[in-house]
Design a protein around this motif. Structure first.
Motif, mmCIF file in Angstrom:
data_model
loop_
_atom_site.group_PDB
_atom_site.id
_atom_site.type_symbol
_atom_site.label_atom_id
_atom_site.label_comp_id
_atom_site.label_asym_id
_atom_site.label_seq_id
_atom_site.Cartn_x
_atom_site.Cartn_y
_atom_site.Cartn_z
ATOM 1 N N SER A 1 0.333 7.496 7.424
ATOM 2 C CA SER A 1 1.225 8.348 8.214
ATOM 3 C C SER A 1 0.614 8.673 9.579
ATOM 4 O O SER A 1 1.338 8.788 10.573
ATOM 5 C CB SER A 1 1.535 9.642 7.459
ATOM 6 N N THR B 1 5.652 9.279 11.958
ATOM 7 C CA THR B 1 5.208 10.154 10.861
ATOM 8 C C THR B 1 3.883 10.845 11.156
ATOM 9 O O THR B 1 3.356 11.555 10.297
ATOM 10 C CB THR B 1 5.046 9.336 9.565
ATOM 11 N N GLY C 1 12.104 5.829 8.922
ATOM 12 C CA GLY C 1 11.713 6.125 7.546
ATOM 13 C C GLY C 1 11.646 4.865 6.706
ATOM 14 O O GLY C 1 10.706 4.674 5.915
ATOM 15 N N LEU D 1 11.643 11.119 3.790
ATOM 16 C CA LEU D 1 11.254 11.187 5.201
ATOM 17 C C LEU D 1 12.425 11.609 6.073
ATOM 18 O O LEU D 1 12.253 12.356 7.055
ATOM 19 C CB LEU D 1 10.707 9.831 5.666
ATOM 20 N N VAL E 1 6.030 13.021 -0.032
ATOM 21 C CA VAL E 1 6.331 11.601 0.157
ATOM 22 C C VAL E 1 5.599 10.775 -0.901
ATOM 23 O O VAL E 1 6.158 9.845 -1.489
ATOM 24 C CB VAL E 1 5.925 11.135 1.569
#
Length: 334
Positions: free
Chosen positions: A242, A248, A296, A286, A259
């Motif tokens: 991420s 992210t 996402g 997401l 997640v």
């Protein structure tokens, strides 16, 4: 009646078709150029670092498994050999769902002379412990992101309506539950000698016995510590990826934990390597965090794709190493 091989082939083909369909449905509107742009703009230091963390997690799984294996049967299993067997199992799972458990037991039985039954018993115990940790992780994610959990629940179901119906029909529910428990008890008592009932009872006894046996291990602390660390590594793998992707990079650790939970649930689905189900659940959560739908889905594709490549490479290397080890021969008793 279908031949077992044909039946298994149909099941494998069906799960693969479902996985491909879900994957296609998710990504049919994603342009290749968008994916390439995201790949070029990503910080590959963090993504490669996540692969290093994941590889250590695989080795740790092998080390934990070796702790469970009885040394009195066959030859002693080293952590490295157990790791290679685990990777062969992961490789098999990419081809046939749930085949990895049998595959890793098979290669280790060949090289170390340990019975398949004993090895499968340790794998069942491992999976049971992992299930407990998954439930614990879900609960932890709920504590950290409880507002999001509740908002998702409201989106999916009418909580107020369900609550009112439960209260209105509480006596009926209690009575129905009591009848159900009595019915189950009657079935177990009447059909206690039936094969399926015996299997369920034996599984329950084996699970309880396995949990108790952990305390008798030479290194019970190492077993529990490694079990915790394995899930910490899952989280760190997701978190470092991420950080490497622009869309992210601003997620909080609590959001990344959620997640990870959704991805773990997606991997449990009976499809090859969690294809489709992992992507759908990760992308869905997401989007709830404000990440755009294309980003996402691309995030899910990057983390899953890099992990699959790692499993393919490491799994093939482990498979070659295990096939080159001579089969174990039981020593002659003097």
């Amino acid at each position: 009646m279908l031949n077992p091989r044909i039946k298994q082939g149909v099941q494998v083909a069906t799960s693969l078709v479902i996985a491909i369909w879900i994957f296609w449905f998710l990504y049919k509107d994603i342009e290749i150029e968008s994916l390439l742009t995201q790949l070029r703009s990503s910080n590959w230091f963090w993504i490669l670092f996540s692969l290093g963390i994941a590889l250590f997690g695989f080795w740790l799984r092998g080390w934990r498994w070796a702790l469970l294996i009885n040394e009195e049967e066959g030859s002693k299993v080293t952590a490295n050999r157990a790791y290679h067997a685990v990777m062969v199992g992961y490789l098999a799972n990419l081809l046939v769902p749930r085949a990895g458990e049998v595959a890793r037991c098979g290669v280790l039985s060949r090289t170390n002379g340990i019975s398949i039954g004993h090895l499968l018993g340790t794998v069942i115990l491992e999976r049971s412990i992992d299930l407990l940790f998954l439930i614990g992780t879900i609960f932890l994610a709920f504590l950290i992101e409880n507002q999001l959990f509740l908002s998702l629940a409201v989106q999916l179901v009418d909580l107020d309506g369900i609550g009112e119906k439960l209260l209105r029909n509480l006596p009926i529910l209690i009575g129905g539950l009591a009848v159900f428990l009595i019915f189950v008890y009657y079935l177990f008592k009447k059909f206690r000698n039936h094969g399926l009932v015996n299997k369920l009872q034996n599984f329950g006894r084996q699970l309880v016995s396995g949990l108790k046996s952990i305390s008798t291990l030479k290194n019970p602390f190492g077993f529990w510590a490694s079990s915790i660390l394995i899930w910490v590594i899952y989280f760190m793998t997701m978190y470092t990826v991420s950080l490497g992707i622009q869309s992210t990079a601003n997620l909080t650790p609590g959001q990344v934990l959620l997640v990870m939970v959704m991805g773990s649930i997606g991997m449990v689905a009976p499809v090859q390597g969690g294809i489709g189900t992992f992507h759908a659940l990760v992308a869905y959560i997401l989007i709830q965090f404000g990440v755009s739908e294309p980003d996402g889905k691309i995030f899910a594709a990057i983390i899953h794709g890099t992990q699959v490549i790692l499993v393919l490479l490491a799994g093939l290397i482990s498979w070659v190493i295990m096939t080159r080890i001579p089969a174990w021969i039981k020593p002659d008793k003097q």
